[in-house]
Design an enzyme around this catalytic site. Structure first.
Site, PDB file in Angstrom:
ATOM      1  NE  ARG A  84      -6.188   4.484   9.224  1.00 43.62           N
ATOM      2  CZ  ARG A  84      -7.425   4.737   8.857  1.00 43.62           C
ATOM      3  NH1 ARG A  84      -8.040   5.795   9.342  1.00 43.62           N
ATOM      4  NH2 ARG A  84      -8.043   3.951   8.003  1.00 43.62           N
ATOM      5  CB  CYS A 134      -0.924   0.009   1.214  1.00 41.13           C
ATOM      6  SG  CYS A 134      -2.306   1.145   1.007  1.00 41.13           S
ATOM      7  CE  LYS A 156      -7.626  -1.589   4.620  1.00 44.80           C
ATOM      8  NZ  LYS A 156      -6.251  -1.213   4.275  1.00 44.80           N
ATOM      9  CB  SER A 187      -4.685  -2.264  15.140  1.00 37.41           C
ATOM     10  OG  SER A 187      -5.547  -1.368  14.456  1.00 37.41           O
ATOM     11  CE1 TYR A 206      -0.706  -5.927  14.031  1.00 39.58           C
ATOM     12  CE2 TYR A 206      -3.098  -6.042  14.276  1.00 39.58           C
ATOM     13  CZ  TYR A 206      -1.991  -5.583  13.602  1.00 39.58           C
ATOM     14  OH  TYR A 206      -2.149  -4.793  12.492  1.00 39.58           O
ATOM     15  CE  LYS A 257      -7.073  -4.140   7.694  1.00 36.49           C
ATOM     16  NZ  LYS A 257      -6.171  -3.278   7.049  1.00 36.49           N
ATOM     17  CB  CYS A 309      -1.655   4.677   3.546  1.00 36.31           C
ATOM     18  SG  CYS A 309      -1.670   3.070   4.325  1.00 36.31           S
TER      19      CYS A 309
HETATM   20  C1  PBG Z   1      -2.904  -0.056   4.897  1.00 34.39           C
HETATM   21  C2  PBG Z   1      -3.432  -0.938   5.970  1.00 34.39           C
HETATM   22  C3  PBG Z   1      -4.210  -0.605   7.105  1.00 34.39           C
HETATM   23  C4  PBG Z   1      -4.330  -1.777   7.839  1.00 34.39           C
HETATM   24  C5  PBG Z   1      -3.676  -2.779   7.130  1.00 34.39           C
HETATM   25  N1  PBG Z   1      -3.147  -2.246   5.973  1.00 34.39           N
HETATM   26  C6  PBG Z   1      -4.725   0.685   7.593  1.00 34.39           C
HETATM   27  C7  PBG Z   1      -5.754   1.415   6.856  1.00 34.39           C
HETATM   28  O1  PBG Z   1      -6.308   0.955   5.859  1.00 34.39           O
HETATM   29  O2  PBG Z   1      -5.994   2.546   7.266  1.00 34.39           O
HETATM   30  C8  PBG Z   1      -5.033  -1.919   9.161  1.00 34.39           C
HETATM   31  C9  PBG Z   1      -4.543  -3.033  10.035  1.00 34.39           C
HETATM   32  C10 PBG Z   1      -4.983  -2.988  11.453  1.00 34.39           C
HETATM   33  O3  PBG Z   1      -5.776  -2.129  11.889  1.00 34.39           O
HETATM   34  O4  PBG Z   1      -4.515  -3.864  12.206  1.00 34.39           O
HETATM   35  N2  PBG Z   1      -3.809   0.374   3.948  1.00 34.39           N
END
Ligand code: PBG
Length: 336
Positions: free
Chosen positions: A217, A128, A207, A287, A326, A260, A130
């Site tokens: 984040r 990704c 997702k 998370s 995790y 997810k 980000c």
């Molecule tokens: C990146 C990504 C994210 C997560 C996994 N890959 C964050 C998002 O989309 O903002 C979240 C994983 C988690 O919360 O454990 N795009």
């Protein structure tokens, strides 16, 4: 005596409990199994040396530098966990996230280090933009359409470059999480053209734009600097749409699918498995789900071990073949 006998015959109340009386019998009739072999542990790799930076909102998790990744990988492998999922936190961010396809980037270096230290461990990479963009969005941002938004098609090329860079470094599985339309096809094309036909794609197919990603984040330092991700991630209210997402990703060449977050989306896990029983399905125990569990356990409100194993079993029962979590190290010890 004869009275109670005939009562039992006419009214046989005891039915299902017969099979629950003995632990051995419960084991024999158990429908769902949970094994350490189903688990994937995410790792946050940051730049620098010899730093283990705890993530305050995710007790027990930390950002680690490449040099610490090797020892970490050895421990993970020794616990029997088959796979890790790598996230990178680069030292340098820019508008296009160019550090993402830097062959000397944090994730690329970590792949080398982990493969050398723990050759049996499967290395998956989250793909990704980000974590690498200065604005924190999952692609190239502009106001071409009248609002600031991620521009889909120009982003695809960047994702393909990042995928090739990860594969060149030795990644075993590429897991694109950006929710761009056409990302799986673009990445497949990029990988094939570079000679990586053998590298599978695990698509974050369904997702959702979820508040449960909050702690991540902080962990990945990827909070959007403006707006949110609702123009590319899915609306939590939608289920049918998840089946469209999944079908398109499969048509584009996804080898495995992901739903997810996990716990609040078990209905989606179940539907996707029913729609595509032959396709390996992954659930991401994200998370925020982890943090809630940790917070409740720290307060003594929940039994951490039992609750964790119950949640992981629920993912499997709903239809997930594998779980990104995790909790993998703790779970591995409890399941041993
Ligand atoms: C990146 C990504 C994210 C997560 C996994 N890959 C964050 C998002 O989309 O903002 C979240 C994983 C988690 O919360 O454990 N795009």
């Amino acid at each position: 005596m004869s009275e109670s006998h005939s009562a039992a015959a006419n009214f046989p109340a005891l039915r299902l409990r017969r099979l629950r009386r003995h632990p051995g019998l419960r084991a024999l009739v158990r429908e769902t199994d949970l094994s350490v072999q189903d688990l994937i542990l995410p790792l946050f790799i940051r730049s620098g040396t010899n730093i283990r930076q705890p993530i305050s909102s995710m007790p027990g998790q930390a950002q680690i530098t490449v040099d610490l990744a090797a020892a970490e990988a050895v421990e993970i492998a020794s616990l029997g966990i088959p796979a890790v999922l790598l996230f990178g936190i680069p030292s340098h961010k820019d508008a296009t996230g160019s550090a993402a396809w830097d062959d000397a980037g944090v994730v690329q270096q970590a792949i080398h280090a982990i493969r050398a230290a723990a050759p049996s461990l499967l290395v998956m990479t989250d793909l990704c933009c980000c974590e690498y963009t200065d604005h924190g969005h999952c692609g190239i941002v502009n106001d071409r359409t009248g609002i600031m938004d991620v521009d889909n098609d120009p982003t695809l090329e960047l994702l393909a470059r990042q995928a090739v860079s990860h594969a060149q470094a030795g990644a075993d599985v590429i897991a694109p999480s950006g929710m761009m339309d056409g990302m799986v096809a673009a990445i497949r094309q990029g990988l094939d053209a570079a000679g990586f036909q053998h590298i599978p794609i695990l698509s974050y197919a369904a997702k959702y734009a979820s508040a449960f990603y909050g702690p991540f984040r902080e962990a990945a330092e990827s909070t959007p600097q403006f707006g949110d991700r609702r123009s590319y991630q899915m609306d939590p209210a939608n289920a049918q749409e998840a089946l469209r997402e999944v079908a398109l990703d499969l048509a584009d060449g996804a080898d495995m699918l992901m739903v997810k977050p996990g716990l609040a989306y078990l209905d989606i896990v179940c539907r996707v498995k029913q729609a595509h029983p032959g396709v390996p399905l992954c659930a991401y125990h994200v998370s925020g789900e982890y943090s809630m569990l940790k917070a409740a356990a720290a307060n003594g409100w929940l039994d951490e071990r039992r609750t964790t194993l119950e949640i992981l079993t629920a993912f499997r029962r709903a239809g997930a073949d594998m779980i990104i979590t995790y909790t993998a190290k703790d779970a591995a010890k409890w399941l041993a």
